[in-house]
Write a protein that holds these residues in place. Structure first.
Motif, PDB file in Angstrom:
ATOM      1  N   GLY A  65     -34.095 -12.323 -37.131  1.00  0.00           N
ATOM      2  CA  GLY A  65     -33.318 -13.100 -36.168  1.00  0.00           C
ATOM      3  C   GLY A  65     -32.277 -12.288 -35.427  1.00  0.00           C
ATOM      4  O   GLY A  65     -31.505 -12.843 -34.631  1.00  0.00           O
ATOM      5  N   THR A  66     -32.211 -10.982 -35.641  1.00  0.00           N
ATOM      6  CA  THR A  66     -31.262 -10.135 -34.923  1.00  0.00           C
ATOM      7  C   THR A  66     -31.794  -9.836 -33.528  1.00  0.00           C
ATOM      8  O   THR A  66     -33.007  -9.811 -33.310  1.00  0.00           O
ATOM      9  CB  THR A  66     -31.026  -8.817 -35.676  1.00  0.00           C
ATOM     10  OG1 THR A  66     -32.279  -8.160 -35.879  1.00  0.00           O
ATOM     11  CG2 THR A  66     -30.384  -9.076 -37.027  1.00  0.00           C
ATOM     12  N   TYR A  67     -30.883  -9.618 -32.583  1.00  0.00           N
ATOM     13  CA  TYR A  67     -31.324  -9.425 -31.205  1.00  0.00           C
ATOM     14  C   TYR A  67     -30.651  -8.219 -30.556  1.00  0.00           C
ATOM     15  O   TYR A  67     -29.630  -7.714 -31.034  1.00  0.00           O
ATOM     16  CB  TYR A  67     -31.076 -10.686 -30.376  1.00  0.00           C
ATOM     17  CG  TYR A  67     -29.667 -11.224 -30.408  1.00  0.00           C
ATOM     18  CD1 TYR A  67     -28.702 -10.768 -29.503  1.00  0.00           C
ATOM     19  CD2 TYR A  67     -29.291 -12.192 -31.330  1.00  0.00           C
ATOM     20  CE1 TYR A  67     -27.418 -11.261 -29.521  1.00  0.00           C
ATOM     21  CE2 TYR A  67     -27.998 -12.698 -31.353  1.00  0.00           C
ATOM     22  CZ  TYR A  67     -27.059 -12.228 -30.445  1.00  0.00           C
ATOM     23  OH  TYR A  67     -25.783 -12.724 -30.470  1.00  0.00           O
ATOM     24  N   GLU A  68     -31.254  -7.786 -29.437  1.00  0.00           N
ATOM     25  CA  GLU A  68     -30.798  -6.599 -28.724  1.00  0.00           C
ATOM     26  C   GLU A  68     -29.955  -6.987 -27.512  1.00  0.00           C
ATOM     27  O   GLU A  68     -30.106  -8.064 -26.955  1.00  0.00           O
ATOM     28  CB  GLU A  68     -31.996  -5.775 -28.229  1.00  0.00           C
ATOM     29  CG  GLU A  68     -32.945  -5.321 -29.323  1.00  0.00           C
ATOM     30  CD  GLU A  68     -34.158  -4.600 -28.761  1.00  0.00           C
ATOM     31  OE1 GLU A  68     -34.158  -4.299 -27.534  1.00  0.00           O
ATOM     32  OE2 GLU A  68     -35.097  -4.335 -29.529  1.00  0.00           O
ATOM     33  N   THR A  77     -32.468 -20.080 -31.825  1.00  0.00           N
ATOM     34  CA  THR A  77     -33.274 -18.970 -32.340  1.00  0.00           C
ATOM     35  C   THR A  77     -33.818 -19.220 -33.740  1.00  0.00           C
ATOM     36  O   THR A  77     -34.972 -18.855 -34.026  1.00  0.00           O
ATOM     37  CB  THR A  77     -32.460 -17.655 -32.301  1.00  0.00           C
ATOM     38  OG1 THR A  77     -32.229 -17.302 -30.926  1.00  0.00           O
ATOM     39  CG2 THR A  77     -33.187 -16.518 -32.984  1.00  0.00           C
ATOM     40  N   PRO A  78     -33.048 -19.842 -34.673  1.00  0.00           N
ATOM     41  CA  PRO A  78     -33.584 -20.030 -36.028  1.00  0.00           C
ATOM     42  C   PRO A  78     -34.914 -20.770 -36.089  1.00  0.00           C
ATOM     43  O   PRO A  78     -35.777 -20.419 -36.903  1.00  0.00           O
ATOM     44  CB  PRO A  78     -32.474 -20.814 -36.736  1.00  0.00           C
ATOM     45  CG  PRO A  78     -31.219 -20.381 -36.049  1.00  0.00           C
ATOM     46  CD  PRO A  78     -31.614 -20.227 -34.611  1.00  0.00           C
ATOM     47  N   PHE A  79     -35.124 -21.790 -35.242  1.00  0.00           N
ATOM     48  CA  PHE A  79     -36.419 -22.468 -35.368  1.00  0.00           C
ATOM     49  C   PHE A  79     -37.527 -21.714 -34.642  1.00  0.00           C
ATOM     50  O   PHE A  79     -38.692 -21.818 -35.020  1.00  0.00           O
ATOM     51  CB  PHE A  79     -36.348 -23.957 -35.005  1.00  0.00           C
ATOM     52  CG  PHE A  79     -36.270 -24.333 -33.558  1.00  0.00           C
ATOM     53  CD1 PHE A  79     -37.310 -24.071 -32.679  1.00  0.00           C
ATOM     54  CD2 PHE A  79     -35.172 -25.035 -33.081  1.00  0.00           C
ATOM     55  CE1 PHE A  79     -37.248 -24.473 -31.352  1.00  0.00           C
ATOM     56  CE2 PHE A  79     -35.101 -25.439 -31.755  1.00  0.00           C
ATOM     57  CZ  PHE A  79     -36.141 -25.149 -30.890  1.00  0.00           C
ATOM     58  N   ASN A  85     -42.675 -16.918 -37.831  1.00  0.00           N
ATOM     59  CA  ASN A  85     -42.869 -16.362 -39.176  1.00  0.00           C
ATOM     60  C   ASN A  85     -43.943 -17.107 -39.947  1.00  0.00           C
ATOM     61  O   ASN A  85     -44.708 -16.496 -40.709  1.00  0.00           O
ATOM     62  CB  ASN A  85     -41.546 -16.405 -39.963  1.00  0.00           C
ATOM     63  CG  ASN A  85     -40.654 -15.215 -39.667  1.00  0.00           C
ATOM     64  OD1 ASN A  85     -41.122 -14.081 -39.584  1.00  0.00           O
ATOM     65  ND2 ASN A  85     -39.359 -15.462 -39.514  1.00  0.00           N
ATOM     66  N   ARG A  86     -44.013 -18.419 -39.761  1.00  0.00           N
ATOM     67  CA  ARG A  86     -44.972 -19.223 -40.524  1.00  0.00           C
ATOM     68  C   ARG A  86     -46.305 -19.398 -39.811  1.00  0.00           C
ATOM     69  O   ARG A  86     -47.295 -19.739 -40.457  1.00  0.00           O
ATOM     70  CB  ARG A  86     -44.373 -20.606 -40.823  1.00  0.00           C
ATOM     71  CG  ARG A  86     -43.237 -20.553 -41.838  1.00  0.00           C
ATOM     72  CD  ARG A  86     -42.692 -21.940 -42.092  1.00  0.00           C
ATOM     73  NE  ARG A  86     -41.590 -21.920 -43.038  1.00  0.00           N
ATOM     74  CZ  ARG A  86     -41.602 -22.491 -44.231  1.00  0.00           C
ATOM     75  NH1 ARG A  86     -42.706 -23.121 -44.649  1.00  0.00           N
ATOM     76  NH2 ARG A  86     -40.549 -22.463 -45.017  1.00  0.00           N
ATOM     77  N   ARG A  87     -46.320 -19.173 -38.504  1.00  0.00           N
ATOM     78  CA  ARG A  87     -47.540 -19.385 -37.718  1.00  0.00           C
ATOM     79  C   ARG A  87     -47.871 -18.117 -36.926  1.00  0.00           C
ATOM     80  O   ARG A  87     -47.510 -17.991 -35.756  1.00  0.00           O
ATOM     81  CB  ARG A  87     -47.358 -20.574 -36.776  1.00  0.00           C
ATOM     82  CG  ARG A  87     -47.252 -21.941 -37.444  1.00  0.00           C
ATOM     83  CD  ARG A  87     -48.616 -22.441 -37.915  1.00  0.00           C
ATOM     84  NE  ARG A  87     -49.541 -22.560 -36.797  1.00  0.00           N
ATOM     85  CZ  ARG A  87     -49.630 -23.637 -35.998  1.00  0.00           C
ATOM     86  NH1 ARG A  87     -48.855 -24.687 -36.212  1.00  0.00           N
ATOM     87  NH2 ARG A  87     -50.501 -23.668 -35.012  1.00  0.00           N
ATOM     88  N   ALA A 142     -36.107 -27.056 -41.153  1.00  0.00           N
ATOM     89  CA  ALA A 142     -36.915 -28.282 -41.067  1.00  0.00           C
ATOM     90  C   ALA A 142     -38.077 -28.099 -40.090  1.00  0.00           C
ATOM     91  O   ALA A 142     -39.216 -28.486 -40.376  1.00  0.00           O
ATOM     92  CB  ALA A 142     -36.038 -29.454 -40.640  1.00  0.00           C
ATOM     93  N   ILE A 143     -37.806 -27.503 -38.940  1.00  0.00           N
ATOM     94  CA  ILE A 143     -38.860 -27.303 -37.950  1.00  0.00           C
ATOM     95  C   ILE A 143     -39.875 -26.274 -38.423  1.00  0.00           C
ATOM     96  O   ILE A 143     -41.088 -26.446 -38.259  1.00  0.00           O
ATOM     97  CB  ILE A 143     -38.253 -26.900 -36.592  1.00  0.00           C
ATOM     98  CG1 ILE A 143     -37.515 -28.100 -35.992  1.00  0.00           C
ATOM     99  CG2 ILE A 143     -39.331 -26.399 -35.633  1.00  0.00           C
ATOM    100  CD1 ILE A 143     -36.831 -27.828 -34.684  1.00  0.00           C
ATOM    101  N   ALA A 144     -39.396 -25.201 -39.025  1.00  0.00           N
ATOM    102  CA  ALA A 144     -40.320 -24.180 -39.538  1.00  0.00           C
ATOM    103  C   ALA A 144     -41.288 -24.783 -40.540  1.00  0.00           C
ATOM    104  O   ALA A 144     -42.497 -24.498 -40.515  1.00  0.00           O
ATOM    105  CB  ALA A 144     -39.532 -23.035 -40.165  1.00  0.00           C
TER     106      ALA A 144
END
Length: 222
Positions: A65-68, A77-79, A85-87, A142-144
């Motif tokens: 989750g880190t960005y440039e 960003t978290p979802f 990551n899961r798909r 929850a969304i992940a």
């Protein structure tokens, strides 16, 4: 690996399309596309969906989750990272709050896919998540989790998230969702009973019609 500049241009074009067709408004949405296995391009925080330039996107590392760069990535960003990551099959994610889809998200109205060709295909799998504040780890988690069982997620009292292999298909999912919500709500208010396509016919369409290869969760296609 996708070309970065082309990907930014494609995202910007999608943003303009969503705004022009009332599928987005103001800053109330975000988009991302997978750059490669471990990185994505996501809209920066506070950007207007219909007025995106090359500098309005942030490269973000999916596993961490880190960005440039100096621009801050979208608070959602978290979802986005959670879904990627899961798909591993997912290549693009759109989150927006179109009027009719958001009305459904703020009510107990049920969405069903047995209406017409596009709903049978694009709305085959829909999941729901309860309200969590935007940008929180709770919402991302929850969304992940729900992304493993659906390609469309209704966020209660918030909006909708759709995802697919490509931006064009994700856009079609969002547009189909809004069309279905509008149809269902309009029919209810007008006292019109919508006829559902029988389950057997839906199955036949998904498996035998050759409309499109059926999208199976996890990336497998029949």
């Amino acid at each position: 690996m996708n070309d970065l500049n082309n990907l930014k241009n494609e995202l910007a074009n999608v943003g303009r399309y969503l705004l022009a067709h009332e599928l987005a408004w103001g800053t109330s949405g975000n988009m991302s596309a997978r750059l490669d296995e471990d990185n994505m391009v996501i809209t920066a925080s506070g950007t207007f969906m219909g007025d995106l330039g090359q500098d309005d996107f942030v490269i973000t590392h999916i596993p961490t989750g880190t960005y440039e760069g100096t621009r801050r990535a979208s608070k959602e960003t978290p979802f986005h990272t959670g879904i990627y990551n899961r798909r591993p099959d997912v290549g693009a994610i759109l989150h927006s709050s179109p009027f009719y889809s958001t009305m459904v998200a703020c009510s107990e109205t049920s969405i069903f896919s047995e209406l017409f060709i596009e709903t049978m295909y694009y709305l085959e799998n829909i999941a729901y998540v309860n309200y969590y504040h935007p940008g929180t780890e709770e919402l991302g988690k929850a969304i992940a989790e729900k992304s493993e069982e659906a390609n469309v997620i209704i966020m209660k009292n918030h909006g909708v998230v759709v995802f697919d292999d490509y931006l064009t298909e994700a856009k079609m999912r969002l547009e189909t969702m809004e069309m279905a919500c509008r149809m269902i709500i309009t029919a209810k208010s007008s006292g019109i009973m919508l006829n559902r396509i029988p389950d057997k016919v839906v199955t036949s369409f998904l498996e035998d019609s050759k409309y499109k290869p059926r999208k199976i969760l996890g990336g497998q296609k029949k």
